[in-house]
Design an enzyme around this catalytic site. Structure first.
Site, PDB file in Angstrom:
ATOM      1  N   ILE A 527       2.993  10.908   4.636  1.00 62.58           N
ATOM      2  CA  ILE A 527       2.954   9.774   3.699  1.00 62.58           C
ATOM      3  C   ILE A 527       1.878   8.840   4.227  1.00 62.58           C
ATOM      4  O   ILE A 527       1.993   8.326   5.348  1.00 62.58           O
ATOM      5  CB  ILE A 527       4.307   9.040   3.650  1.00 62.58           C
ATOM      6  N   HIS A 528       0.858   8.624   3.448  1.00 65.13           N
ATOM      7  CA  HIS A 528      -0.297   7.864   3.916  1.00 65.13           C
ATOM      8  C   HIS A 528      -0.307   6.475   3.308  1.00 65.13           C
ATOM      9  O   HIS A 528       0.036   6.330   2.132  1.00 65.13           O
ATOM     10  CB  HIS A 528      -1.569   8.620   3.504  1.00 65.13           C
ATOM     11  N   PRO A 529      -0.651   5.450   4.000  1.00 67.54           N
ATOM     12  CA  PRO A 529      -0.913   5.379   5.428  1.00 67.54           C
ATOM     13  C   PRO A 529       0.318   4.809   6.142  1.00 67.54           C
ATOM     14  O   PRO A 529       0.647   3.648   6.013  1.00 67.54           O
ATOM     15  CB  PRO A 529      -2.077   4.386   5.520  1.00 67.54           C
TER      16      PRO A 529
END
Ligand code: FAD
Length: 553
Positions: A527-529
């Protein structure tokens, strides 16, 4: 929000109707003379001694399964400050909950200090912390939890006695299964009670101990049982001890702007945790929070210098035998805890305890079972358990199911057996440290150096970016075993960084599958950021000798 308020009102109404309308929910506690026949009263299916995390969970589950249950809970005041509290045990009153709230309070201070980096201009200069406001708010929250626990017992018809209980022996029952006789008193009111029960659970937890060999400690020192309830700021505080309670307390005190120093007899902090991670926690506290560590030092005396501005004087000796002294306003001893079994009269029923007062349980898979049929132990009072709230709660619930859930057969009993392995935990120091599974040292000891592969990374949490904080101590490592069929079993995961506890909880579920491997981490899309995504990006091994420093996006 509205739903919460409505729920609270409903609870309050239920409480008032039960207390005013009928005496059946909390049977009037009457004092029985010795001539009263306890056998005349119907015996309980379960008597629980201790209304903390484990005891309450066990009692509630047992009652929901139809058992007739009584709970005894009483808190003797702390020795130096006379602090005492309500129903719910250590976690609610003087442990996890007030600690987490104070940890959060310290974090708010950090956010305020770094607000300028995000363009916020705080008028009125540097923020100042008001201890009384914080401890008052914490106390209010704790009291609402005490009330909640009390109501939950009433809702389940559990007979709650605010008394200190102990075993008396056996009375009645059958020759192969005699009933347990317990007596209880409230030392404040003098009221007493005697009950018989088919089963009993020792869930008495532990209390901090003050060192007997440090003059002044027992008179002038405080413990974590006092700290959260202090009406006034503890001021300059020396925290004696190197365990998680000591470091967490020193961490939030420093975060609240107080001078906090830590004194440890050895040069090891957070004993039992992964050494590298523990050192990162200490380094961060030193570098970012200004906490001074006196390692390898032993306090020799605490002296009251009241009248002078210097408060308490602490004399100590270091490993080379050199002596030193300094002045503090408070000296917090976090030097160990003792299970409070001494006054339970366990001898009367033949239950053994170890040198730390913990009840000796059964073998693996039956840890909560003592050698005496019908007598069990859970939580911090149990030898070889794990001293954490969710462990006490789970063990309590499972024990109740084993005893009273008629759908549990011998074949399905393993489903109700407490599993003490792979329990995740977090040290709530200013830089949180969360972990699950084996430490690097434990893995090396178990498997040998050739079989262990450690994937690691020094990462930059986004919280550190704009304030330009040094991220050296923000570190992740995954401990893996030897590859088999293309998979490297995941044996442990360790994270230091903001909200590390929130990150590791989910990965603990992966470890519980028993088949978790490095490949599961590497095959997961992050899962960014987030900081958690760095776990899915681990690729550098310690053996490779490459720098674990992560740069770029
Ligand atoms: P307790 O919760 O201690 O309850 C025992 C109860 O029994 C007490 O109310 C006691 O007064 C009562 N009692 C004792 N003897 C008698 C008797 N003879 N008759 C009647 N009543 C009796 N764990 C976590 O998981 N996360 C954390 O972040 C965390 N932080 C902590 C921070 C601190 C400062 C401390 C001290 C502990 C922390 N813990 C944490 C540990 C956690 O609080 C304990 O593991 C948990 O409370 C143990 O529950 P228990 O039911 O065994 O005992």
């Amino acid at each position: 929000m509205l739903a919460r308020i409505e729920a609270k009102i409903a609870l309050a109404k239920a409480f008032s109707s039960r207390t005013s309308g009928s005496a059946t929910f909390i049977p009037a506690v009457r004092s029985l003379s010795s001539s009263d026949s306890a056998a005349a009263a119907a015996p309980f299916d379960l008597a629980v001694i201790g209304g903390g995390s484990g005891g309450l969970a066990c009692a509630k589950e047992a009652a929901e399964l139809g058992a007739r249950v009584c709970v005894f809970d009483f808190v003797p005041p702390s020795p130096t400050r006379g602090t005492s509290w309500g129903l719910g045990g250590t976690c609610v009153n003087v442990g996890c909950i007030p600690k987490k709230l104070m940890h959060l309070a310290a974090g708010v201070g950090d956010t305020l200090r770094h607000a300028g980096a995000y363009g916020w201009q705080l008028d009125g200069g540097a923020p100042r912390h008001d201890w009384e406001a914080l401890s008052g708010a914490v106390k209010q929250h704790v009291k609402s939890l005490n009330f909640g626990h009390r109501s939950q017992l009433m809702q389940r018809n559990i007979d709650y006695c605010n008394m200190l209980a102990k075993f008396e022996g056996y009375e009645g029952g059958t020759p192969d299964r005699p009933l347990l006789a317990l007596s209880a008193t409230n030392p404040k009111t003098g009221r007493s009670r005697r009950v018989l029960a088919a089963n009993a659970v020792v869930a008495v937890g532990g209390r901090p101990s003050l060192p007997a060999d440090v003059p002044g400690a027992a008179q002038l020192g405080i413990t974590s049982d006092d700290l959260f309830w202090l009406p006034r700021s503890p001021g300059r505080t020396l925290v004696v001890g190197g365990g998680y309670v000591a470091l967490e307390c020193a961490g939030f005190l420093a975060g609240l702007g107080l001078q906090a120093e830590v004194m440890v007899r050895t040069d090891v902090c957070l004993r039992g945790f992964d050494r590298q991670m523990a050192n990162l926690v200490v380094d961060f506290m030193r570098q970012h929070c200004g906490v001074k560590f006196h390692l390898g030092c032993k306090p020799m005396a605490v002296t009251d210098q009241s009248g002078s501005a210097s408060g308490l004087r602490v004399d100590w000796r270091n490993a080379d035998g050199e002596t030193n002294s300094a002045a503090f306003d408070s000296v917090l001893f976090a030097t160990g805890r003792r299970a409070v079994t001494a006054d339970l009269n366990l001898d009367a029923i033949g239950v053994a305890v170890d040198s730390a007062g913990r009840v000796v349980g059964g073998e693996d898979g039956q840890l909560e079972k003592t050698s005496v049929p019908g007598v069990f132990a859970i939580g911090d009072a149990l030898q070889n358990g794990v001293e954490l709230t969710p462990v006490a709660i789970r063990a309590g619930k499972l024990l109740a199911r084993q005893l009273f859930d008629k759908t549990v057969s011998a074949e399905s009993a393993t489903a109700t057996t407490m599993d003490y392995s792979n329990v995740a935990t977090t040290v709530f120091t200013p830089l949180e440290y969360a972990c699950v599974g084996l430490s690097e040292e434990a893995a090396l000891t178990k498997l040998g150096p050739n079989a262990v592969e450690v994937y690691h990374a020094v990462y930059t949490p986004y919280e550190f970016v704009l304030p330009h904080l040094d991220q050296t101590q923000c570190y992740i490592k995954a401990i893996c075993g030897p590859s088999s069929s293309g998979r490297q079993p995941l044996l442990g995961l360790h994270v230091t960084g903001p909200n590390a506890g929130e990150i590791v909880q989910g990965f603990a579920a992966l470890l519980r599958t028993g088949t978790a491997a490095y490949e599961d981490l590497a095959g997961t899309v992050g899962i960014h950021p987030t900081s958690a995504e760095e776990i899915t990006k681990l690729w550098i091994t310690k053996k490779s000798g490459l720098s674990p420093m992560i740069t770029g996006c």
